[in-house]
Design a protein around this motif. Structure first.
Motif, PDB file in Angstrom:
ATOM      1  N   THR A  74       0.905  -1.133   0.034  1.00  0.00           N
ATOM      2  CA  THR A  74       0.212   0.256   0.120  1.00  0.00           C
ATOM      3  C   THR A  74       0.851   1.204   0.092  1.00  0.00           C
ATOM      4  O   THR A  74       0.642   2.283  -0.734  1.00  0.00           O
ATOM      5  N   ILE A  77       2.302   1.909  -3.467  1.00  0.00           N
ATOM      6  CA  ILE A  77       1.240   2.181  -4.454  1.00  0.00           C
ATOM      7  C   ILE A  77       0.982   3.805  -4.234  1.00  0.00           C
ATOM      8  O   ILE A  77       0.913   4.533  -4.963  1.00  0.00           O
ATOM      9  N   VAL A  78       0.912   4.059  -2.832  1.00  0.00           N
ATOM     10  CA  VAL A  78       0.617   5.607  -2.619  1.00  0.00           C
ATOM     11  C   VAL A  78       1.918   6.309  -2.924  1.00  0.00           C
ATOM     12  O   VAL A  78       1.782   7.443  -3.605  1.00  0.00           O
ATOM     13  N   ARG A  79       3.212   5.857  -2.944  1.00  0.00           N
ATOM     14  CA  ARG A  79       4.181   6.436  -3.303  1.00  0.00           C
ATOM     15  C   ARG A  79       4.386   6.776  -4.760  1.00  0.00           C
ATOM     16  O   ARG A  79       4.549   7.795  -5.108  1.00  0.00           O
ATOM     17  N   ASN A  80       4.091   5.678  -5.536  1.00  0.00           N
ATOM     18  CA  ASN A  80       4.115   5.741  -6.944  1.00  0.00           C
ATOM     19  C   ASN A  80       2.958   6.717  -7.708  1.00  0.00           C
ATOM     20  O   ASN A  80       3.193   7.633  -8.516  1.00  0.00           O
ATOM     21  N   LYS A  81       1.738   6.868  -6.829  1.00  0.00           N
ATOM     22  CA  LYS A  81       0.659   7.880  -7.159  1.00  0.00           C
ATOM     23  C   LYS A  81       1.094   9.272  -6.895  1.00  0.00           C
ATOM     24  O   LYS A  81       1.089  10.278  -7.750  1.00  0.00           O
ATOM     25  N   VAL A  82       1.796   9.394  -5.904  1.00  0.00           N
ATOM     26  CA  VAL A  82       2.494  10.783  -5.304  1.00  0.00           C
ATOM     27  C   VAL A  82       3.412  11.253  -6.692  1.00  0.00           C
ATOM     28  O   VAL A  82       3.437  12.342  -7.213  1.00  0.00           O
ATOM     29  N   GLU A  84       3.705  10.126  -9.452  1.00  0.00           N
ATOM     30  CA  GLU A  84       3.105  10.104 -10.826  1.00  0.00           C
ATOM     31  C   GLU A  84       2.397  11.621 -10.973  1.00  0.00           C
ATOM     32  O   GLU A  84       2.457  12.366 -12.024  1.00  0.00           O
ATOM     33  N   ALA A  85       1.806  11.976 -10.052  1.00  0.00           N
ATOM     34  CA  ALA A  85       1.050  13.470  -9.902  1.00  0.00           C
ATOM     35  C   ALA A  85       2.234  14.406  -9.834  1.00  0.00           C
ATOM     36  O   ALA A  85       1.898  15.435 -10.697  1.00  0.00           O
ATOM     37  N   GLU A  88       3.304  14.579 -13.358  1.00  0.00           N
ATOM     38  CA  GLU A  88       2.181  15.390 -14.305  1.00  0.00           C
ATOM     39  C   GLU A  88       2.296  17.008 -14.124  1.00  0.00           C
ATOM     40  O   GLU A  88       1.995  17.609 -14.971  1.00  0.00           O
TER      41      GLU A  88
END
Length: 94
Positions: A74, A77-82, A84-85, A88
């Protein structure tokens, strides 16, 4: 019904504090999440050490390892989303 810009602005101004985020609440929620994550890792480590010397049930060890694995996945996954954001945001034209 009499709607004038001043009345609308006044109503908006009185309602605005209810829509603003509470930084203390957000910080405490994030802090609690990190504390729970650290506690899960510590508990898994303690049970693993107990199992090494024969003091822990193998079922408890498997359960603690599964919980630790889920917590780490988890967090990744959170680190990867951060990330990616952030990437972006960097791609946005100024």
């Amino acid at each position: 019904m009499d709607i004038r810009p001043f009345n609308a602005a006044q109503s908006y101004a009185s309602a605005r504090p209810a829509t603003q985020p509470d930084p203390d609440h957000a910080a405490s929620g994030l802090r609690a999440t990190f504390t729970d994550f650290a506690a899960t890792l510590r508990q898994g480590e303690q049970i693993a050490q107990s199992a090494m010397v024969g003091q822990a049930d193998p079922h408890a060890l498997v359960q603690a390892l599964a919980q630790t694995e889920l917590a780490v996945e988890t967090a990744v996954i959170v680190r990867n989303k951060v990330v990616e954001a952030y990437q972006e945001i960097l791609r946005m034209p100024v």
